[in-house]
Design an enzyme around this catalytic site. Structure first.
Site, short mmCIF file in Angstrom:
data_model
loop_
_atom_site.label_atom_id
_atom_site.label_comp_id
_atom_site.label_asym_id
_atom_site.label_seq_id
_atom_site.Cartn_x
_atom_site.Cartn_y
_atom_site.Cartn_z
N PRO A 70 0.61 -1.10 -0.01
CA PRO A 70 0.14 0.11 0.03
C PRO A 70 0.84 1.19 -0.02
O PRO A 70 2.11 1.48 0.69
CB PRO A 70 -0.88 -0.12 1.26
CG PRO A 70 -0.18 -1.15 2.02
CD PRO A 70 0.80 -2.10 1.16
N CYS A 71 0.34 2.32 -0.80
CA CYS A 71 1.04 3.47 -0.99
C CYS A 71 1.22 4.51 0.35
O CYS A 71 2.08 5.45 0.55
CB CYS A 71 0.88 4.08 -2.35
SG CYS A 71 -0.80 4.48 -2.29
N GLN A 72 0.26 4.49 1.24
CA GLN A 72 -0.27 5.10 2.09
C GLN A 72 1.25 5.61 3.01
O GLN A 72 1.39 6.50 3.41
CB GLN A 72 -1.16 4.86 3.11
CG GLN A 72 -2.65 5.05 2.42
CD GLN A 72 -2.84 3.58 1.78
OE1 GLN A 72 -2.08 2.95 1.27
NE2 GLN A 72 -4.31 3.47 1.50
#
Ligand code: SAM
Length: 365
Positions: A70-72
């Site tokens: 996930p890029c968060q």
């Protein structure tokens, strides 16, 4: 191959469509997303590990590991919490690549990933004294629109290889085409002229009543693309605002009296907010909040001054099509869960282009 952080399986879809690969494992912590993956690629639930990747220990031997954490964890660098476990997920990716004895890996992430410390650490892992020392890495910055997706979506793709370098994926489309390249695919082509016509007028707001059993849990689904052509209950005041916004315009084009009070003070930035898409262009990048026009350029392109207007956000079906999914893909979960799966996915046409170049290397080595 093995797909880590598999989501709804956008990346797997592209790699399988290429034709040289078969899936023998996938890891996904979100139960609804894992159910979607299973409905499409693992109907008997044999190979999906629907749990935290850190608990994935029974790693099979494969040729290729693909995946995008996930890029968060990489996004808000300024306020990054070093304890945020999401920042450590790339380490799990490295661990599984090692344990699987893969010959190649493909690591996908947001454009800005290439500017993060995690990216440097990943490259260091693949350098002389790193954990992946026998891998060489190549970094590609690719726009999904250049590979036949009706969406401008730029991604960083890191290809790691123990068997020699790959060629850059072959672009098939361009904004201004030359030679054999075709023009970027527009929204008109996929909404109105595709295999499934997605009518601009939509009244339904609910997904159909239906459920699947997934690992002892009941999950809504499995829905077909057409089932996802459902809209939101936008407030009347929101619809009035949307009606003032022509294709290509956004919140700055609202009359003064319709501006949100909190926006009046912010006269710069976030120009895409409350934006309307254009029929004859690809979409902007689809995110998980595509059903909320207040979050980006997500208004349906149908708008004529004084004529027919469609004052709503993209439906889930339209967003899935913009992400390059066709009507083969099945979907499981609530409306919110499916929106997250769609917004997080790697467009299958982009994944397929990467698969092509990776397959060529694997098959000739
Ligand atoms: C960017 S999405 C991946 C999208 C996917 N590659 C596709 O093409 O559809 C990242 C995924 O990682 C999953 N994830 C996050 N933390 C995880 C963890 N600790 N273990 C396994 N999966 C995780 C999220 O639920 C999310 O679906």
């Amino acid at each position: 191959m093995l797909d880590l952080f598999a989501g709804c399986g956008g990346m797997t879809r592209g790699f399988l469509d290429q034709g040289s690969f078969s899936s023998v494992g996938a890891v996904e912590i979100d139960r609804a997303a894992a159910a979607t993956y299973a409905a499409n690629f693992d109907p008997t639930g044999q190979h999906i590990h629907a749990n935290d990747i850190s608990e994935y220990t029974d790693v099979p031997r494969v040729d290729l590991v693909i995946g995008g954490p996930p890029c968060q964890g990489f996004s808000a660098l300024g306020k990054r919490d070093p304890a945020d476990v999401r920042n450590q997920l790339w380490r799990e990716f490295v661990r599984v690549v090692r344990e699987s004895d893969a010959r190649m890996f493909v690591f996908e992430n947001v454009d800005r990933f290439a500017k993060t410390p995690e990216f440097q650490l990943l490259l260091r892992a693949a350098s002389e004294d790193g954990e992946l020392a026998d891998f060489d890495t190549q970094v590609f910055r690719l726009n999904a629109a250049d590979f036949g997706t009706p969406q401008k979506r730029i991604r960083t793709i890191v290809v790691g290889s123990r068997i020699g370098p790959v060629e850059g994926p072959q672009q098939t489309h361009a904004k201004t085409p030359v030679g054999d390249l075709r023009r970027w695919i527009s929204l008109r082509e996929v909404f109105l002229e595709g295999a499934v016509v997605l009518q601009p007028r939509v009244r339904e707001t609910w997904l159909p009543e239906s459920a699947v059993q997934f690992q002892g849990h009941e999950i809504p689904g499995a829905f077909k693309l057409r089932d996802l052509h459902v809209t939101q209950n936008h407030a009347l005041i929101s619809e009035i605002r949307y009606a003032h916004i022509a294709p290509g315009q956004g919140r700055f084009d609202l009359p003064e009296k319709l501006q949100y009070p909190c926006w009046r003070r912010h006269t710069r930035g976030a120009g895409d907010v409350l934006g309307r898409l254009c029929w004859d262009e690809p979409s902007v990048t689809i995110r998980t909040a595509f059903f909320r026009p207040e979050k980006g350029r997500f208004l349906h392109p149908q708008w004529e001054n004084g004529g027919e207007q469609v004052n709503r956000a993209l439906t889930h079906a339209e967003a899935a099509v913009v992400q390059g999914f066709d009507d083969r893909h099945l979907w499981c979960g609530s409306k919110a869960e499916i929106a997250r799966q769609i917004g997080n996915a790697v467009p299958p046409p982009l994944a397929r282009a990467v698969a092509e170049t990776v397959a060529r290397r694997l098959l000739t080595s």
